[in-house]
Write a protein that holds these residues in place. Structure first.
Motif, PDB file in Angstrom:
ATOM      1  N   CYS A   4      -1.685  29.281  52.991  1.00 14.03           N
ATOM      2  CA  CYS A   4      -1.149  28.366  54.009  1.00 14.03           C
ATOM      3  C   CYS A   4      -0.760  27.007  53.440  1.00 14.03           C
ATOM      4  O   CYS A   4      -0.413  26.105  54.186  1.00 14.03           O
ATOM      5  N   ARG A  32      -2.184  28.029  60.596  1.00 13.11           N
ATOM      6  CA  ARG A  32      -2.314  28.295  59.163  1.00 13.11           C
ATOM      7  C   ARG A  32      -2.967  29.654  58.912  1.00 13.11           C
ATOM      8  O   ARG A  32      -2.532  30.423  58.058  1.00 13.11           O
ATOM      9  N   TYR A  35      -0.554  32.486  59.613  1.00 13.74           N
ATOM     10  CA  TYR A  35       0.374  32.631  58.487  1.00 13.74           C
ATOM     11  C   TYR A  35      -0.303  33.415  57.360  1.00 13.74           C
ATOM     12  O   TYR A  35       0.255  34.381  56.835  1.00 13.74           O
ATOM     13  N   PHE A  72       6.209  36.534  52.273  1.00  5.64           N
ATOM     14  CA  PHE A  72       6.084  35.123  52.612  1.00  5.64           C
ATOM     15  C   PHE A  72       5.823  34.331  51.342  1.00  5.64           C
ATOM     16  O   PHE A  72       4.996  34.725  50.520  1.00  5.64           O
ATOM     17  N   SER A  74       6.059  30.461  51.419  1.00  3.22           N
ATOM     18  CA  SER A  74       5.541  29.106  51.649  1.00  3.22           C
ATOM     19  C   SER A  74       5.457  28.785  53.133  1.00  3.22           C
ATOM     20  O   SER A  74       6.176  29.357  53.950  1.00  3.22           O
ATOM     21  N   LEU A  75       4.561  27.853  53.436  1.00  3.71           N
ATOM     22  CA  LEU A  75       4.404  27.333  54.793  1.00  3.71           C
ATOM     23  C   LEU A  75       4.408  25.827  54.714  1.00  3.71           C
ATOM     24  O   LEU A  75       3.728  25.225  53.870  1.00  3.71           O
ATOM     25  N   PHE A  91       6.495  24.184  62.458  1.00  5.09           N
ATOM     26  CA  PHE A  91       6.348  24.614  61.073  1.00  5.09           C
ATOM     27  C   PHE A  91       7.606  25.315  60.582  1.00  5.09           C
ATOM     28  O   PHE A  91       8.481  25.682  61.371  1.00  5.09           O
ATOM     29  N   ALA A  93       8.142  28.539  57.912  1.00  9.34           N
ATOM     30  CA  ALA A  93       7.599  29.574  57.037  1.00  9.34           C
ATOM     31  C   ALA A  93       8.774  30.205  56.298  1.00  9.34           C
ATOM     32  O   ALA A  93       9.708  30.717  56.926  1.00  9.34           O
TER      33      ALA A  93
END
Length: 152
Positions: A4, A32, A35, A72, A74-75, A91, A93
């Motif tokens: 996260c 977070r 995610y 995935f 990045s966040l 956010f 993502a």
């Protein structure tokens, strides 16, 4: 570093929430951990953290299918505001799918149900997809060419 983007390791950051050992104390912590749950493909946790009225619209199988179809990378939390009756987390993502970089930019609404933060719904902002060439630098930050990193 946790998936996260927090500095703490996954085992100390999001894993306690995903495993059920702890409950998120803020909507941002829930965001977070959701995610991170997508990254580790824990569809059950994601479904359970939807608000009760929304759970019927999201099967574990559908959640897992999406999580398995993307990587995935990045966040980024753009803003978070907690209130007594609900909270908002905005956010971005970033993920890779079918040789494209995609960004899910969402302003998410969270509510408290029985003292626990739950994801209610959100507004998704349109974002362009970027086609990646095999010799492009991989967007994950590895420094490798895309063909040697996340290419399918």
């Amino acid at each position: 570093m946790c998936y996260c983007s927090n500095e703490a390791p996954f085992q100390q950051c999001c894993e306690p929430f995903i495993s059920g050992a702890e409950s998120p104390k803020t909507a941002e912590q829930l965001m977070r951990s959701r995610y991170s749950a997508y990254v580790v493909k824990n569809a059950q946790y994601i479904r359970e953290t939807y608000a009760k009225e929304e759970q019927k619209h999201h099967s574990v199988e559908d959640i897992l299918a999406f999580a398995s179809a993307v990587d995935f990378i990045s966040l980024e939390i753009l803003s978070a505001s907690d209130a007594a009756d609900g909270s908002i987390v905005e956010f971005q993502a970033t993920y890779i799918t079918e040789n494209k970089v995609c960004v899910l930019h969402e302003r998410s609404n969270f509510i408290l149900e029985a003292g626990l933060w739950k994801y209610l719904d959100g507004h998704i902002y349109p974002t362009p997809e970027i086609k990646l060439g095999r010799n492009d630098e991989c967007p994950c930050g590895s420094g490798k060419k895309f063909k040697k990193c996340h290419s399918t």
